[in-house]
Design a protein around this motif. Structure first.
Motif, PDB file in Angstrom:
ATOM      1  N   GLN A  41      40.159  87.764   2.180  1.00  0.00           N
ATOM      2  CA  GLN A  41      39.723  87.727   0.774  1.00  0.00           C
ATOM      3  C   GLN A  41      40.815  87.127  -0.113  1.00  0.00           C
ATOM      4  O   GLN A  41      40.529  86.332  -1.011  1.00  0.00           O
ATOM      5  CB  GLN A  41      39.357  89.128   0.288  1.00  0.00           C
ATOM      6  N   LYS A  42      42.060  87.506   0.151  1.00  0.00           N
ATOM      7  CA  LYS A  42      43.181  86.978  -0.621  1.00  0.00           C
ATOM      8  C   LYS A  42      43.288  85.466  -0.429  1.00  0.00           C
ATOM      9  O   LYS A  42      43.469  84.708  -1.397  1.00  0.00           O
ATOM     10  CB  LYS A  42      44.472  87.672  -0.184  1.00  0.00           C
ATOM     11  N   ARG A  43      43.178  84.994   0.806  1.00  0.00           N
ATOM     12  CA  ARG A  43      43.277  83.557   1.081  1.00  0.00           C
ATOM     13  C   ARG A  43      42.107  82.786   0.453  1.00  0.00           C
ATOM     14  O   ARG A  43      42.294  81.678  -0.043  1.00  0.00           O
ATOM     15  CB  ARG A  43      43.311  83.315   2.585  1.00  0.00           C
ATOM     16  N   ILE A  44      40.931  83.371   0.480  1.00  0.00           N
ATOM     17  CA  ILE A  44      39.774  82.722  -0.162  1.00  0.00           C
ATOM     18  C   ILE A  44      40.019  82.599  -1.654  1.00  0.00           C
ATOM     19  O   ILE A  44      39.754  81.543  -2.248  1.00  0.00           O
ATOM     20  CB  ILE A  44      38.471  83.512   0.125  1.00  0.00           C
ATOM     21  N   GLU A  45      40.530  83.634  -2.274  1.00  0.00           N
ATOM     22  CA  GLU A  45      40.824  83.587  -3.711  1.00  0.00           C
ATOM     23  C   GLU A  45      41.889  82.534  -4.021  1.00  0.00           C
ATOM     24  O   GLU A  45      41.772  81.797  -5.003  1.00  0.00           O
ATOM     25  CB  GLU A  45      41.267  84.972  -4.208  1.00  0.00           C
ATOM     26  N   GLU A  46      42.920  82.437  -3.188  1.00  0.00           N
ATOM     27  CA  GLU A  46      43.944  81.407  -3.374  1.00  0.00           C
ATOM     28  C   GLU A  46      43.339  80.006  -3.237  1.00  0.00           C
ATOM     29  O   GLU A  46      43.654  79.104  -4.020  1.00  0.00           O
ATOM     30  CB  GLU A  46      45.073  81.580  -2.342  1.00  0.00           C
ATOM     31  N   ALA A  47      42.481  79.833  -2.244  1.00  0.00           N
ATOM     32  CA  ALA A  47      41.836  78.527  -2.039  1.00  0.00           C
ATOM     33  C   ALA A  47      40.972  78.167  -3.244  1.00  0.00           C
ATOM     34  O   ALA A  47      40.969  77.018  -3.689  1.00  0.00           O
ATOM     35  CB  ALA A  47      40.991  78.548  -0.759  1.00  0.00           C
ATOM     36  N   ARG A  48      40.238  79.128  -3.782  1.00  0.00           N
ATOM     37  CA  ARG A  48      39.426  78.871  -4.981  1.00  0.00           C
ATOM     38  C   ARG A  48      40.312  78.470  -6.154  1.00  0.00           C
ATOM     39  O   ARG A  48      39.987  77.541  -6.898  1.00  0.00           O
ATOM     40  CB  ARG A  48      38.621  80.117  -5.355  1.00  0.00           C
ATOM     41  N   HIS A  49      41.408  79.173  -6.306  1.00  0.00           N
ATOM     42  CA  HIS A  49      42.330  78.865  -7.411  1.00  0.00           C
ATOM     43  C   HIS A  49      42.893  77.444  -7.266  1.00  0.00           C
ATOM     44  O   HIS A  49      42.935  76.680  -8.229  1.00  0.00           O
ATOM     45  CB  HIS A  49      43.452  79.906  -7.436  1.00  0.00           C
ATOM     46  N   ARG A  50      43.290  77.088  -6.053  1.00  0.00           N
ATOM     47  CA  ARG A  50      43.813  75.735  -5.816  1.00  0.00           C
ATOM     48  C   ARG A  50      42.743  74.679  -6.041  1.00  0.00           C
ATOM     49  O   ARG A  50      43.020  73.614  -6.593  1.00  0.00           O
ATOM     50  CB  ARG A  50      44.382  75.619  -4.408  1.00  0.00           C
ATOM     51  N   ALA A  51      41.518  74.960  -5.607  1.00  0.00           N
ATOM     52  CA  ALA A  51      40.424  74.009  -5.823  1.00  0.00           C
ATOM     53  C   ALA A  51      40.183  73.814  -7.321  1.00  0.00           C
ATOM     54  O   ALA A  51      39.953  72.684  -7.775  1.00  0.00           O
ATOM     55  CB  ALA A  51      39.153  74.507  -5.138  1.00  0.00           C
ATOM     56  N   ASP A  52      40.247  74.897  -8.090  1.00  0.00           N
ATOM     57  CA  ASP A  52      40.089  74.778  -9.549  1.00  0.00           C
ATOM     58  C   ASP A  52      41.211  73.936 -10.151  1.00  0.00           C
ATOM     59  O   ASP A  52      40.972  73.109 -11.031  1.00  0.00           O
ATOM     60  CB  ASP A  52      40.066  76.161 -10.211  1.00  0.00           C
ATOM     61  N   GLU A  53      42.451  74.144  -9.656  1.00  0.00           N
ATOM     62  CA  GLU A  53      43.577  73.352 -10.156  1.00  0.00           C
ATOM     63  C   GLU A  53      43.393  71.869  -9.836  1.00  0.00           C
ATOM     64  O   GLU A  53      43.644  71.001 -10.667  1.00  0.00           O
ATOM     65  CB  GLU A  53      44.889  73.844  -9.541  1.00  0.00           C
ATOM     66  N   VAL A  54      42.939  71.591  -8.618  1.00  0.00           N
ATOM     67  CA  VAL A  54      42.719  70.200  -8.214  1.00  0.00           C
ATOM     68  C   VAL A  54      41.625  69.581  -9.077  1.00  0.00           C
ATOM     69  O   VAL A  54      41.753  68.448  -9.550  1.00  0.00           O
ATOM     70  CB  VAL A  54      42.372  70.109  -6.710  1.00  0.00           C
ATOM     71  N   ASP A  56      40.802  70.382 -12.087  1.00  0.00           N
ATOM     72  CA  ASP A  56      41.371  70.132 -13.420  1.00  0.00           C
ATOM     73  C   ASP A  56      42.239  68.879 -13.420  1.00  0.00           C
ATOM     74  O   ASP A  56      42.168  68.060 -14.339  1.00  0.00           O
ATOM     75  CB  ASP A  56      42.205  71.339 -13.896  1.00  0.00           C
ATOM     76  N   ARG A  57      43.061  68.717 -12.370  1.00  0.00           N
ATOM     77  CA  ARG A  57      43.915  67.527 -12.297  1.00  0.00           C
ATOM     78  C   ARG A  57      43.090  66.260 -12.155  1.00  0.00           C
ATOM     79  O   ARG A  57      43.409  65.226 -12.741  1.00  0.00           O
ATOM     80  CB  ARG A  57      44.908  67.652 -11.145  1.00  0.00           C
ATOM     81  N   ILE A  58      42.007  66.343 -11.388  1.00  0.00           N
ATOM     82  CA  ILE A  58      41.127  65.175 -11.233  1.00  0.00           C
ATOM     83  C   ILE A  58      40.497  64.833 -12.572  1.00  0.00           C
ATOM     84  O   ILE A  58      40.437  63.665 -12.963  1.00  0.00           O
ATOM     85  CB  ILE A  58      40.056  65.437 -10.154  1.00  0.00           C
ATOM     86  N   ARG A  59      40.009  65.851 -13.302  1.00  0.00           N
ATOM     87  CA  ARG A  59      39.436  65.599 -14.631  1.00  0.00           C
ATOM     88  C   ARG A  59      40.463  64.959 -15.555  1.00  0.00           C
ATOM     89  O   ARG A  59      40.154  64.018 -16.281  1.00  0.00           O
ATOM     90  CB  ARG A  59      38.915  66.905 -15.239  1.00  0.00           C
ATOM     91  N   GLN A  60      41.694  65.452 -15.523  1.00  0.00           N
ATOM     92  CA  GLN A  60      42.739  64.880 -16.373  1.00  0.00           C
ATOM     93  C   GLN A  60      43.061  63.449 -15.949  1.00  0.00           C
ATOM     94  O   GLN A  60      43.248  62.568 -16.789  1.00  0.00           O
ATOM     95  CB  GLN A  60      44.002  65.737 -16.311  1.00  0.00           C
ATOM     96  N   ALA A  61      43.116  63.215 -14.640  1.00  0.00           N
ATOM     97  CA  ALA A  61      43.453  61.875 -14.155  1.00  0.00           C
ATOM     98  C   ALA A  61      42.339  60.880 -14.455  1.00  0.00           C
ATOM     99  O   ALA A  61      42.610  59.717 -14.776  1.00  0.00           O
ATOM    100  CB  ALA A  61      43.722  61.918 -12.644  1.00  0.00           C
ATOM    101  N   LEU A  62      41.100  61.315 -14.358  1.00  0.00           N
ATOM    102  CA  LEU A  62      39.980  60.405 -14.571  1.00  0.00           C
ATOM    103  C   LEU A  62      39.552  60.336 -16.031  1.00  0.00           C
ATOM    104  O   LEU A  62      38.730  59.493 -16.383  1.00  0.00           O
ATOM    105  CB  LEU A  62      38.789  60.817 -13.696  1.00  0.00           C
ATOM    106  N   GLY A  63      40.109  61.185 -16.867  1.00  0.00           N
ATOM    107  CA  GLY A  63      39.745  61.185 -18.280  1.00  0.00           C
ATOM    108  C   GLY A  63      39.909  59.826 -18.941  1.00  0.00           C
ATOM    109  O   GLY A  63      38.968  59.329 -19.585  1.00  0.00           O
ATOM    110  N   PRO A  64      41.067  59.170 -18.818  1.00  0.00           N
ATOM    111  CA  PRO A  64      41.224  57.848 -19.434  1.00  0.00           C
ATOM    112  C   PRO A  64      40.238  56.816 -18.867  1.00  0.00           C
ATOM    113  O   PRO A  64      39.722  55.988 -19.611  1.00  0.00           O
ATOM    114  CB  PRO A  64      42.674  57.468 -19.091  1.00  0.00           C
ATOM    115  N   THR A  65      39.972  56.889 -17.573  1.00  0.00           N
ATOM    116  CA  THR A  65      39.010  55.958 -16.978  1.00  0.00           C
ATOM    117  C   THR A  65      37.616  56.200 -17.534  1.00  0.00           C
ATOM    118  O   THR A  65      36.906  55.254 -17.876  1.00  0.00           O
ATOM    119  CB  THR A  65      38.996  56.113 -15.444  1.00  0.00           C
ATOM    120  N   LEU A  66      37.246  57.460 -17.640  1.00  0.00           N
ATOM    121  CA  LEU A  66      35.936  57.798 -18.194  1.00  0.00           C
ATOM    122  C   LEU A  66      35.839  57.313 -19.643  1.00  0.00           C
ATOM    123  O   LEU A  66      34.833  56.730 -20.033  1.00  0.00           O
ATOM    124  CB  LEU A  66      35.700  59.306 -18.117  1.00  0.00           C
TER     125      LEU A  66
END
Length: 139
Positions: A41-54, A56-66
């Motif tokens: 359960q702890k590892r799943i929660e960490e994976a979810r948190h990392r996926a959310d961070e990724v 967010d970073r993708i949204r920030q990186a693609l923001g200027p392109t969009l």
């Protein structure tokens, strides 16, 4: 009757001991499994948190392109709205019953171009061919 009661009491005691043994066996199993479940359960929660961070970073990186794509789309819409050239009006007094009147505008000084220049046939150009647009031809 007393003997029959003792026999039932012995069978009940035996059944109770079997139940206790099963409970102990289940408790031992649970004590082994529960920490593993918590770790998963702890590892799943960490994976979810990392996926959310990724994400967010993708949204920030693609923001200027969009935003650039949105801007280009707006520019293309403006270009489409203004891409149709104005219709050239025939000069006043031109006959409508001519077979194929040549469209032209009046000159800056108000003269009718046909009174100044007479063109019987189009001027040939070696640079101009059908289906080919030459920006230098029109200026």
């Amino acid at each position: 009757a007393e003997e029959s009661g003792r026999g039932r009491e012995a069978r009940a005691e035996e059944a109770w001991q079997e139940v206790q043994a099963e409970i102990d066996r289940f408790t031992t199993w649970w004590e082994r499994v529960e920490p593993v479940i918590r770790e998963v359960q702890k590892r799943i929660e960490e994976a979810r948190h990392r996926a959310d961070e990724v994400a967010d970073r993708i949204r920030q990186a693609l923001g200027p392109t969009l935003q650039a794509m949105i801007d280009v789309d707006a520019d293309l819409a403006r270009l489409q709205d203004s891409a149709t050239p104005p219709q050239i009006k025939p000069p006043a007094g031109a006959q409508e019953d001519e077979e194929d009147p040549a469209p032209f505008e009046t000159s800056v000084n108000g003269e009718d171009p046909s009174s100044v220049v007479q063109v019987d046939e189009p001027v040939a150009s070696e640079h101009r061919s059908e289906g080919h647009y030459d920006p230098d031809y029109w200026g």
